[in-house]
Structures are given as structure tokens and as C-alpha cells.
Design a protein around this motif. Structure first.
Motif, short mmCIF file in Angstrom:
data_model
loop_
_atom_site.label_atom_id
_atom_site.label_comp_id
_atom_site.label_asym_id
_atom_site.label_seq_id
_atom_site.Cartn_x
_atom_site.Cartn_y
_atom_site.Cartn_z
N LYS A 1 0.82 -1.21 0.00
CA LYS A 1 0.00 0.00 0.00
C LYS A 1 0.86 1.26 0.00
O LYS A 1 0.61 2.19 -0.77
CB LYS A 1 -0.95 0.00 1.20
CG LYS A 1 -2.12 -0.94 1.07
CD LYS A 1 -3.02 -0.84 2.28
CE LYS A 1 -4.21 -1.78 2.14
NZ LYS A 1 -5.05 -1.44 0.99
N VAL A 2 1.86 1.30 0.86
CA VAL A 2 2.68 2.51 0.92
C VAL A 2 3.56 2.64 -0.32
O VAL A 2 3.96 3.74 -0.70
CB VAL A 2 3.55 2.55 2.20
CG1 VAL A 2 2.67 2.59 3.43
CG2 VAL A 2 4.52 1.39 2.26
N SER A 3 3.85 1.51 -0.99
CA SER A 3 4.64 1.58 -2.21
C SER A 3 3.87 2.30 -3.31
O SER A 3 4.48 2.89 -4.22
CB SER A 3 5.05 0.18 -2.69
OG SER A 3 3.95 -0.53 -3.23
N THR A 4 2.54 2.29 -3.26
CA THR A 4 1.74 3.03 -4.24
C THR A 4 1.78 4.53 -3.98
O THR A 4 1.26 5.31 -4.77
CB THR A 4 0.28 2.55 -4.23
OG1 THR A 4 -0.32 2.86 -2.98
CG2 THR A 4 0.19 1.06 -4.51
N CYS A 5 2.39 4.93 -2.86
CA CYS A 5 2.60 6.35 -2.55
C CYS A 5 4.08 6.71 -2.68
O CYS A 5 4.56 7.65 -2.04
CB CYS A 5 2.09 6.68 -1.15
SG CYS A 5 0.34 6.38 -0.91
N SER A 6 4.79 5.93 -3.47
CA SER A 6 6.21 6.17 -3.76
C SER A 6 7.07 6.10 -2.50
O SER A 6 7.96 6.92 -2.29
CB SER A 6 6.39 7.53 -4.45
OG SER A 6 7.68 7.66 -4.99
N ILE A 7 6.80 5.10 -1.63
CA ILE A 7 7.59 4.87 -0.42
C ILE A 7 8.21 3.49 -0.51
O ILE A 7 7.53 2.51 -0.82
CB ILE A 7 6.71 4.98 0.84
CG1 ILE A 7 6.10 6.38 0.95
CG2 ILE A 7 7.52 4.67 2.09
CD1 ILE A 7 5.13 6.54 2.11
N GLY A 8 9.51 3.38 -0.24
CA GLY A 8 10.21 2.12 -0.34
C GLY A 8 9.90 1.17 0.81
O GLY A 8 8.86 1.27 1.45
N ALA A 9 10.82 0.24 1.10
CA ALA A 9 10.55 -0.79 2.11
C ALA A 9 11.04 -0.42 3.51
O ALA A 9 10.48 -0.87 4.51
CB ALA A 9 11.20 -2.11 1.67
N SER A 10 12.10 0.38 3.63
CA SER A 10 12.68 0.68 4.95
C SER A 10 11.75 1.54 5.79
O SER A 10 11.56 1.29 6.99
CB SER A 10 14.03 1.39 4.78
OG SER A 10 14.95 0.55 4.11
N LYS A 11 11.19 2.56 5.21
CA LYS A 11 10.29 3.45 5.95
C LYS A 11 9.07 2.72 6.49
O LYS A 11 8.69 2.93 7.66
CB LYS A 11 9.87 4.62 5.07
CG LYS A 11 9.02 5.66 5.77
CD LYS A 11 9.74 6.34 6.91
CE LYS A 11 10.84 7.24 6.42
NZ LYS A 11 11.48 7.99 7.51
#
Length: 525
Positions: free
Chosen positions: A11-21
Motif C-alpha cells: 500500500k505505501v509503495s503506491t505512494c512512492s515509499i520504499g521498504a525501509s520506511k
């Protein structure tokens, strides 16, 4: 790692956020590093596995996702273009909410990869979206873009962005002229004058060239030759052109979408990210609708017509009209009247707002049976579709307490887009999507329960015990973590099956304007 963690990563990857955050966020939400399973590496590995499983099946999965949406929503439309080797070259899609927006506000739109217009709140709204592998004229003809506008929409009026043209001023003009204390003010006063005629513009332009010795400047010659494509004086009679003097609206929407998009995303993630951005846009549109229908703006005058305006238009449009009403009350005076015939009065008005002293306009009023016509030489009603101060002056003199219906554009009114369309979600019918909806419903129930008990320790402890009892009575599902493969989890999270057969392949040789210099792996296009 838990399924909910995997779902959160996606879900957060669809907001241009990687895996660490996401790992840090989940850890903080769950109460610290010792209260959760999995590590940062686990999060990164799942992110890698998800992209790997999509891989060369990316384009096929996107087409499958759109096909599933079409099966579920009959008014959803999409088109696919591929080359002779079945590689994807173009993609276009639009849902019925966007179609409704286009029906109401498509009289003015900007055509980029995003088809963008201006809605009834004067906000940018998306009509449709498309993807192109190559920026060629043929490709744009297919998707109705850029140089193809006149080919596909022969009745449209294409214009150039003034901002992009004027950004070149410093590099195209001799530095001593550019730094002259009067040059920039003179230049911008001439090109941005919305009230001058084409003849007035050409005369002022010639005077400027003489004053600053620029008659031999090739760039100024070239932009003067195409003056009808970017100078407002040549578009004064073009309906609603005042809403699109620059492409800044479309660029601001591109910027908004950039928060959800990442240039290395695969197509599956891109489409899902686009859906997230659209959901946010529609949510804001719905909030403004609610504000316009449930609250009353503050009135500035005792005029009955102002109250009526507040009832007809959305709040943002009302505020624009309210400024015109204020100017009519305090700045507009009658200079002379000429009676041409019994049905027509020529009013010459002297408008004295502080920013435009001693400006005179001709306003022609005529009445025929039950209909009236008001034409102002400022042409602002034509350009923006809203009554201006001088027109309100005339209506007041003629004792009108209402705006005549022929001066009320539907596109600026309230409740144009059905609330049901603004609340509609376009999930595909895949089992994973249905599970996702049920999970979201479970979250809602959980949040509501916690909100009810958060300040009562005994009730909260009782509720936790009830949850534990419910959990102990739930049998282990066949698709649980213990027995399901990573593929099943990925399909559930994405909401689409990973296909066994590929009929449409990933694009090849993508090389467009603005593309990064490094090579992009096929799995990361």
C-alpha cells in the motif's frame, strides 16, 4: 512476517515509499522493535519478491486488471495498443466518474498523459489517463495528445503556454536590455493585457521593439509570428479561454500525482498508484461539494442578488462573483447612455478599481420578450463564464434580483456530479480485492470499538478479552500463512492473478524526453 505487514508494504509503495520506511512505521505503531516479527531485510525481500513475481508478466497483468474492472463496471473503458510483436506501446483508461467530469467540464481541458480540466470548484480534475512508450505524433494521435489535438479535435482551439514561452526571455534577450529597469515591466504589461485588441497589442509590441532596439531579435520575431497561439488579445472571444492561459493547472496536477508515482515502478504498481491519486482527488472534490451544500458563505452586501448567487454556485465560484459584486457597488458609475432602439441601451461605464484606473468599457443591454442580452467590451463573461461587475451594474439598474438563466453556466453550479459517483470505488472482482474490502471493513469496526472504549480501562480490557475469545474460535484457513505460497499472498495483495499465459509483452526500447540516462531493467520499467 505477517500478511498485514506485507499488505502495508504494498500500500505505501503506491505512494512512492520504499521498504525501509514502512518497517519503521509498523514498528512504531506496534510499540517498538521487540513487539513485532520480521526485520528491515524481510520487508525489502518481500518488496523484491513482489516485483520479481510480476516481472515479464507486468503488461499482461495490467491488461488483466483493467479487463476485470471492465467486467465489474460496465461504464469503465480502456484501450490497448501493441506492436507487431505484441509488445505494449500504449494504454488508455477512464472510469465513469471521470466520464461524468468530462461531460460537465470538458469544454476546457489540457491534454497531456493526464487529460485534465477545471471543475465547478475551479480545481483541476482528471478526465482520463494514458501511457505511451514512444513520444511520436502517431502515438499522440492514438491517445489524442499534443500535436494531434487539431487532428483529433478539429473544432478545438489549441494554444501555447505563456509561462513556458516567457521563461526563455532571459536567455533570448541581450543582457543589458533584460536588466533595463523598464523592459520586463513593459514586456509583461503588453503580453498579459487581457483587455486590449489585437491591433492594440501589435502597436504596443512595435513600440516596445523600437524603444529597446529589438527589431532584429530573431526569437521575438518568431514568437510574434505565432502570437495568435499565446497572446490573450487574440483569444478574447474564445469561450472560457481565461481558465487556461498557462499549463500551470495541469502541471500542478502532475505534481500532485508525482507523490504517488515512481519512475522505476512496474506497470501494475503504476496503475494502482494512479488509482490512489485519483481516490484522493475525488475525495477532495466530494469534501468541497459537502461544504458548498451544507454551509452558507458570508455575504458582503444587502443585495438580494448576492444571496441568490450564494445559493446557485459552489463556494469557490461564489467568492469570485462576490468580488465582482463588491466592485459594482463601490467602483462602477454610469458615464453616458445611448438609446439605439426601444429594445437596446448602450451603456458606457467608467470602472475605477484601484488596479485599473480610468478604464472605460462599453456595455450593451438589450431585451427581447422574456430574454435579455448583456455584452461587455471587457469580454470577461465569455472568457470565464461568470458575470462581471459592469454586468451586475446593468442588472441592478434594470431592477433584476436574479441572474437571468442564460447567464448561469451549469458547469459552475452545485451538485453537478452525483455523490454516488464521487464515493464509488473501482476495485476489480478478483478474490484478493474482495478480501481487501473485507479487511478494510474489519479495520473500521475495530477503530470504532477502540474509540468507544479508549478512555475506559475496564471496558477496553473486556473488549480485548472478547476479541481473544473470537480469535480462538476462528479455524486456521487453508490459505493461511502456514500453507499458502508467496504467490497466493502477492495475488491477494495486488488483487489480480499472476497469469500463466502472456499475450501482451512488456514494452521495449523506451526512450522518451526526460528519461534517465541509466538503463532500466525490463522488470522495473
Amino acid at each position: 512476517m505477517e500478511f498485514l505487514d506485507e499488505s502495508f508494504i504494498h500500500k505505501v509503495s503506491t505512494c512512492s515509499i520504499g521498504a525501509s520506511k514502512p518497517y519503521d512505521l509498523v514498528t512504531s505503531i506496534k510499540g517498538g522493535f521487540n513487539s513485532r516479527g520480521g526485520t528491515t531485510v524481510d520487508f525489502k525481500n518481500f518488496h523484491r519478491d513482489l516485483n520479481s513475481k510480476i516481472g515479464v508478466k507486468d503488461s499482461q497483468m495490467v491488461v488483466d486488471i483493467l479487463t476485470n474492472k471492465k467486467l465489474c463496471f460496465s461504464n469503465f473503458s480502456f484501450e490497448v495498443q501493441k506492436d507487431v510483436n505484441d509488445h505494449l506501446t500504449g494504454l488508455f483508461w477512464v472510469d465513469d466518474t471521470s466520464k461524468a467530469n468530462y461531460k460537465e467540464f470538458g469544454d476546457v481541458f489540457y491534454v497531456f498523459v493526464l487529460f485534465t480540466g477545471v471543475d465547478y470548484h475551479k480545481r483541476c480534475v482528471t478526465f482520463a489517463a494514458g501511457l505511451l512508450v514512444h513520444e511520436t505524433v502517431d502515438a499522440y494521435v492514438w491517445i489524442h495528445q499534443k500535436k494531434a489535438v487539431n487532428f483529433v479535435f478539429p473544432e478545438s482551439k489549441h494554444r501555447l503556454c505563456m509561462w513556458h514561452i516567457t521563461q526563455k526571455l532571459e536567455e533570448k534577450i541581450p543582457i543589458d536590455v533584460y536588466n533595463h529597469p523598464d523592459f520586463q515591466k513593459t514586456f509583461f504589461d503588453i503580453i498579459w493585457n487581457l483587455q486590449c485588441s489585437p491591433q492594440d497589442f501589435e502597436s504596443s509590441w512595435s513600440t516596445m521593439l523600437d524603444k529597446f532596439h529589438l527589431k532584429e531579435n530573431d526569437w521575438l520575431r518568431s514568437i510574434f509570428k505565432i502570437r495568435d497561439l499565446w497572446i490573450p488579445a487574440f483569444m478574447r472571444d474564445l469561450e472560457l479561454f481565461g481558465l487556461m492561459r498557462t499549463t500551470s493547472r495541469s502541471e500542478s496536477l502532475n505534481y500532485a500525482f508525482s507523490h504517488f508515482l515512481y519512475h522505476k515502478s512496474n506497470l501494475v504498481k503504476f496503475v494502482m498508484s494512479f488509482d490512489s491519486a485519483m481516490e484522493k482527488q475525488i475525495h477532495h472534490q466530494s469534501l468541497l461539494d459537502y461544504q458548498s451544500t451544507t454551509t452558507t458563505p458570508t455575504l458582503m452586501t444587502p443585495l438580494a442578488i448576492e444571496k441568490r448567487v450564494s445559493e446557485i454556485y459552489t463556494h469557490n465560484i461564489f467568492l469570485d462573483i462576490q468580488k465582482e459584486l463588491y466592485k459594482f457597488v463601490f467602483y462602477c458609475v454610469q458615464e453616458s447612455v445611448v438609446i439605439e432602439d426601444e429594445n437596446s441601451d448602450d451603456f458606457y461605464r467608467n470602472s475605477l478599481p484601484s488596479h485599473c484606473p480610468n478604464t472605460r468599457y462599453k456595455v450593451v443591454f438589450s431585451r427581447m420578450d422574456d430574454s435579455i442580452s448583456i455584452r461587455c467590451s471587457c469580454m470577461l463573461f465569455v472568457q470565464e463564464g461568470l458575470l462581471r461587475c459592469l454586468m451586475f451594474f446593468i442588472l441592478n439598474m434594470k431592477e433584476y434580483d436574479e441572474i437571468p438563466s442564460n447567464f448561469i453556466l451549469r458547469r459552475w453550479g452545485k451538485d453537478i456530479i452525483a455523490d454516488g459517483l464521487l464515493r464509488k470505488k473501482y476495485s476489480s472482482p478478483h478474490k484478493g480485492s474482495k478480501n481487501e474490502c473485507l479487511i478494510q471493513d474489519a479495520y473500521v469496526v475495530l477503530r470504532l470499538s477502540i474509540n468507544k472504549t479508549e478512555n475506559n480501562e475496564d471496558e477496553l480490557a473486556k473488549y480485548i478479552k472478547q476479541l481473544q475469545e473470537v480469535d480462538s474460535g476462528i479455524p486456521l484457513c487453508p490459505s493461511s500463512r502456514a500453507s499458502s505460497s508467496i504467490l497466493v499472498h502477492i495475488e491477494t495483495i495486488i488483487g489480480a492473478a499472476v497469469p500463466d499465459v502472456i499475450n501482451i509483452h512488456n514494452p521495449q526500447g523506451i526512450r522518451n524526453k526526460g528519461c534517465a540516462s541509466g538503463k532500466i531493467n525490463n522488470q522495473e520499467h
